[in-house]
Design a protein around this motif. Structure first.
Motif, mmCIF file in Angstrom:
data_model
loop_
_atom_site.group_PDB
_atom_site.id
_atom_site.type_symbol
_atom_site.label_atom_id
_atom_site.label_comp_id
_atom_site.label_asym_id
_atom_site.label_seq_id
_atom_site.Cartn_x
_atom_site.Cartn_y
_atom_site.Cartn_z
ATOM 1 N N GLY A 87 -14.039 -48.884 -39.861
ATOM 2 C CA GLY A 87 -14.668 -47.587 -39.688
ATOM 3 C C GLY A 87 -14.024 -46.706 -38.647
ATOM 4 O O GLY A 87 -14.706 -45.913 -37.995
ATOM 5 N N ILE A 88 -12.731 -46.820 -38.484
ATOM 6 C CA ILE A 88 -12.002 -46.022 -37.482
ATOM 7 C C ILE A 88 -11.229 -44.917 -38.189
ATOM 8 O O ILE A 88 -10.528 -45.172 -39.172
ATOM 9 N N ASP A 89 -11.370 -43.705 -37.704
ATOM 10 C CA ASP A 89 -10.605 -42.578 -38.229
ATOM 11 C C ASP A 89 -9.259 -42.532 -37.506
ATOM 12 O O ASP A 89 -9.211 -42.305 -36.288
ATOM 13 N N PRO A 90 -8.139 -42.769 -38.206
ATOM 14 C CA PRO A 90 -6.832 -42.748 -37.526
ATOM 15 C C PRO A 90 -6.535 -41.435 -36.827
ATOM 16 O O PRO A 90 -5.738 -41.399 -35.895
ATOM 17 N N THR A 146 -8.287 -39.944 -34.844
ATOM 18 C CA THR A 146 -8.793 -39.954 -33.468
ATOM 19 C C THR A 146 -7.937 -40.787 -32.537
ATOM 20 O O THR A 146 -8.232 -40.864 -31.340
ATOM 21 N N LEU A 147 -6.883 -41.412 -33.069
ATOM 22 C CA LEU A 147 -6.066 -42.304 -32.258
ATOM 23 C C LEU A 147 -4.752 -41.641 -31.865
ATOM 24 O O LEU A 147 -4.242 -40.784 -32.590
ATOM 25 N N THR A 148 -4.230 -42.057 -30.753
ATOM 26 C CA THR A 148 -2.913 -41.614 -30.298
ATOM 27 C C THR A 148 -1.893 -42.670 -30.698
ATOM 28 O O THR A 148 -1.959 -43.807 -30.234
ATOM 29 N N GLY A 149 -0.981 -42.318 -31.578
ATOM 30 C CA GLY A 149 -0.004 -43.276 -32.061
ATOM 31 C C GLY A 149 1.038 -43.604 -31.009
ATOM 32 O O GLY A 149 1.534 -42.718 -30.307
ATOM 33 N N SER A 150 1.387 -44.872 -30.914
ATOM 34 C CA SER A 150 2.401 -45.309 -29.952
ATOM 35 C C SER A 150 3.769 -45.478 -30.601
ATOM 36 O O SER A 150 4.733 -45.826 -29.930
ATOM 37 N N GLY A 151 3.873 -45.243 -31.936
ATOM 38 C CA GLY A 151 5.144 -45.386 -32.617
ATOM 39 C C GLY A 151 5.997 -44.145 -32.469
ATOM 40 O O GLY A 151 5.599 -43.146 -31.842
ATOM 41 N N PRO A 152 7.192 -44.169 -33.061
ATOM 42 C CA PRO A 152 8.087 -43.005 -32.989
ATOM 43 C C PRO A 152 7.420 -41.774 -33.594
ATOM 44 O O PRO A 152 6.881 -41.826 -34.700
ATOM 45 N N GLY A 153 7.454 -40.671 -32.877
ATOM 46 C CA GLY A 153 6.866 -39.438 -33.371
ATOM 47 C C GLY A 153 5.360 -39.470 -33.433
ATOM 48 O O GLY A 153 4.753 -38.662 -34.124
ATOM 49 N N GLY A 154 4.715 -40.398 -32.733
ATOM 50 C CA GLY A 154 3.263 -40.465 -32.744
ATOM 51 C C GLY A 154 2.682 -41.237 -33.907
ATOM 52 O O GLY A 154 1.503 -41.084 -34.229
ATOM 53 N N VAL A 155 3.490 -42.081 -34.556
ATOM 54 C CA VAL A 155 2.998 -42.879 -35.677
ATOM 55 C C VAL A 155 1.972 -43.888 -35.178
ATOM 56 O O VAL A 155 2.189 -44.576 -34.192
ATOM 57 N N ARG A 175 0.249 -47.256 -35.152
ATOM 58 C CA ARG A 175 0.619 -48.603 -35.534
ATOM 59 C C ARG A 175 -0.606 -49.510 -35.494
ATOM 60 O O ARG A 175 -1.690 -49.122 -35.047
ATOM 61 N N ARG A 176 -0.395 -50.741 -35.979
ATOM 62 C CA ARG A 176 -1.502 -51.697 -36.005
ATOM 63 C C ARG A 176 -2.042 -51.949 -34.606
ATOM 64 O O ARG A 176 -3.258 -52.096 -34.403
ATOM 65 N N ALA A 177 -1.144 -52.000 -33.620
ATOM 66 C CA ALA A 177 -1.571 -52.250 -32.246
ATOM 67 C C ALA A 177 -2.511 -51.163 -31.743
ATOM 68 O O ALA A 177 -3.418 -51.429 -30.944
ATOM 69 N N ASP A 178 -2.322 -49.911 -32.224
ATOM 70 C CA ASP A 178 -3.201 -48.820 -31.797
ATOM 71 C C ASP A 178 -4.614 -49.014 -32.339
ATOM 72 O O ASP A 178 -5.604 -48.759 -31.655
ATOM 73 N N VAL A 179 -4.713 -49.464 -33.602
ATOM 74 C CA VAL A 179 -6.034 -49.714 -34.190
ATOM 75 C C VAL A 179 -6.719 -50.869 -33.474
ATOM 76 O O VAL A 179 -7.917 -50.817 -33.158
ATOM 77 N N GLU A 180 -5.948 -51.934 -33.194
ATOM 78 C CA GLU A 180 -6.533 -53.086 -32.515
ATOM 79 C C GLU A 180 -6.968 -52.731 -31.096
ATOM 80 O O GLU A 180 -7.981 -53.236 -30.596
ATOM 81 N N ALA A 181 -6.213 -51.835 -30.439
ATOM 82 C CA ALA A 181 -6.609 -51.400 -29.098
ATOM 83 C C ALA A 181 -7.914 -50.618 -29.144
ATOM 84 O O ALA A 181 -8.762 -50.744 -28.265
ATOM 85 N N ALA A 182 -8.086 -49.808 -30.198
ATOM 86 C CA ALA A 182 -9.335 -49.058 -30.345
ATOM 87 C C ALA A 182 -10.507 -49.992 -30.591
ATOM 88 O O ALA A 182 -11.621 -49.756 -30.114
ATOM 89 N N LEU A 183 -10.260 -51.079 -31.333
ATOM 90 C CA LEU A 183 -11.327 -52.045 -31.583
ATOM 91 C C LEU A 183 -11.729 -52.777 -30.308
ATOM 92 O O LEU A 183 -12.897 -53.110 -30.107
ATOM 93 N N ALA A 184 -10.733 -53.028 -29.443
ATOM 94 C CA ALA A 184 -11.006 -53.764 -28.210
ATOM 95 C C ALA A 184 -11.579 -52.888 -27.108
ATOM 96 O O ALA A 184 -12.081 -53.409 -26.103
#
Length: 485
Positions: free
Chosen positions: A190-193, A195-204, A206-215
């Motif tokens: 139930g996470i809207d991508p 709302t997240l700040t991407g840590s990949g190239p160009g703000g992509v 990544r899975r780690a960003d979703v997992e960080a939001a869950l934690a």
């Protein structure tokens, strides 16, 4: 001197036997990038593996056919490349730096060979650094807050706002999510991508960003209360003007059903298992076996040769090969169209391996030619490659007999479905300490359950029972295996 530009479409190549389509996982280039011969331009997922696809043409990318998550059929355009052809000895100030290198690479041809597809003749020329994907942020529109109504609904002053993980700052532009795996993970939780700040190239994202939001810790859910209007006596609950307003509970959204498309590996697994159930009259037999001797034999081998350790799975594979040599009827398949049974000359041993992409069965071809140490090394390398998704599709087809160690899941027994079009499958349960009678005395032994699921069209119970009994005897007395090698 005039520079002539023309475009060429690179078609999705044949990626393996029986594969008619592939899902785009991630583009490695963007429109406007300059690519070289054999540069990886896209990562696709077939029904059997994740494959990096190199482009045989140098030039500038002018079109990408399909977005991440889209399925493309084999033979259809995948990427369009614009190449610039300049007559020999000519050059213009506008020619991109290094363009002569691209022409040299194109004349040299590509040395990369993909399954069912080759791009040329000889080694590839010099390669340029792969361009990195960048995304330019979009300008943000101003946000105007509306005037609050006289009877607006608002949280009490003590309520803390709910933390949504790692919110993006206002005006930073939409988040870019390339991987379908990341999109699926965000959707499941139930996470809207956006709302997240991407840590990949160009703000992509990544899975780690979703997992960080869950934690990320979340604050208490605010309880909404109605704010009374002094001018409206009906805005208060009850007849007493001093009675405070009744709290209005916050609305809880009803979760939608999770819909998972049946594509890729999951679709192939479903089709193959359904076909197996429809076509194969399978029977499962099982027996308990004292594996104490097998465990001790493995420990003795590894103590004598610590540089070449063997696994229990390797020893079980060796036992299967011994049984199939004695009962070749099980190393077969049924040719329904030809109305015949085909016994294979070699044992192409399939090993069931659970991966993040589903249940895969990589194949060790002509396994009967391998020593026990070679079997152990091949099994370790093959299963690791299967879980990493780096096995070529050809390594996932053509098996003649499957070994399934479902004991790793902590279960004792199973009635597995045969891997179509094979004729049999041996299953091994967990090895646990159990009471066992040895020479008339009760003892604690290491016991496992062995099961054989076989196609009743290729043999009857006598052959199947003989094979399973031979396997169980070798598990209980490994010396019998040595005597039959």
């Amino acid at each position: 001197m005039t520079t002539v530009a023309h475009t060429r479409d690179f078609l999705l190549p044949d990626l393996g036997e029986g594969l008619a389509e592939a899902e785009i996982v991630q583009w490695r280039v963007a429109v406007g990038d300059v690519v070289t011969v054999d540069q990886i331009v896209v990562e696709v997922e077939t029904a059997k593996a994740v494959v990096d696809v190199p482009c045989p043409y140098p030039g500038r990318v002018v079109a990408l056919h399909g977005a991440a998550g889209e399925v493309r059929p084999v033979g259809q355009p995948l990427i369009t490349i614009e190449s610039l052809d300049v007559p020999p000895g000519a050059g213009t100030p506008a020619e991109p730096a290094g363009h002569a290198t691209y022409r040299e690479e194109e004349r040299a041809g590509s040395g990369n060979v993909l399954i069912g597809y080759g791009t040329g003749h000889g080694a590839a020329g010099r390669r340029r650094r792969r361009p990195r994907l960048t995304v330019a942020p979009e300008p943000a529109a101003p946000i105007v807050a509306p005037e609050p109504a006289a009877s607006a609904v608002a949280p009490p002053p003590h309520a803390a706002p709910t933390d949504t993980g790692r919110p993006r700052p206002t005006g930073s532009g939409p988040s870019l999510v390339i991987s379908p795996i990341v999109r699926r993970l965000a959707r499941e939780h139930g996470i809207d991508p956006a709302t997240l700040t991407g840590s990949g190239p160009g703000g992509v994202v990544r899975r780690a960003d979703v997992e960080a939001a869950l934690a990320a810790p979340t604050g208490p859910t605010p309880v909404l209360t109605s704010v009374p209007d002094p001018a409206d006596p009906t805005s208060r609950s009850g007849t007493d003007p001093a009675t405070p307003a009744d709290p209005v509970p916050a609305a809880r959204p009803v979760a939608d059903d999770l819909v998972i498309p049946l594509t890729g590996v999951r679709k192939v697994i479903a089709d193959k298992l359904s076909r197996s159930r429809r076509e194969i009259p399978e029977v499962t037999i099982w027996v308990d076996a004292d594996a104490t001797g097998l465990v001790q034999t493995r420990a003795a081998i590894n103590a004598a040769r610590p540089d070449q350790p063997v696994s229990l799975l390797a020893l079980l594979a060796r036992i299967c090969l011994s049984g199939l040599r004695r009962y070749p009827q099980l190393n077969a398949r049924v040719d329904g169209e030809g109305q015949r049974i085909v016994q294979s000359a070699g044992v192409h041993l399939g090993i069931a391996a659970q991966t993040d992409r589903g249940l895969l069965v990589p194949v060790l071809r002509d396994a009967q030619r391998l020593t026990t140490a070679e079997l152990a090394a091949e099994l370790a390398g093959t299963t690791a490659a299967a879980r990493a998704g780096t096995l070529p599709p050809a390594r996932l087809t053509g098996g003649t007999f499957t070994l399934n160690n479902y004991g790793v899941f902590g279960v004792d027994g199973s009635t597995p479905i045969i891997n179509h079009p094979e004729a049999a499958l041996l299953g091994v349960g967990r090895i646990v300490d159990k009471p066992w009678v040895v020479d008339g005395q009760l003892a604690v032994r290491k016991v496992t359950q062995l099961s054989l699921t076989f196609d009743h069209r290729v043999c009857d119970g006598g052959v199947a029972g003989g094979f399973l009994r031979h396997v169980a005897d070798c598990v209980e007395q490994p010396a019998l295996l040595i005597a039959n090698v």
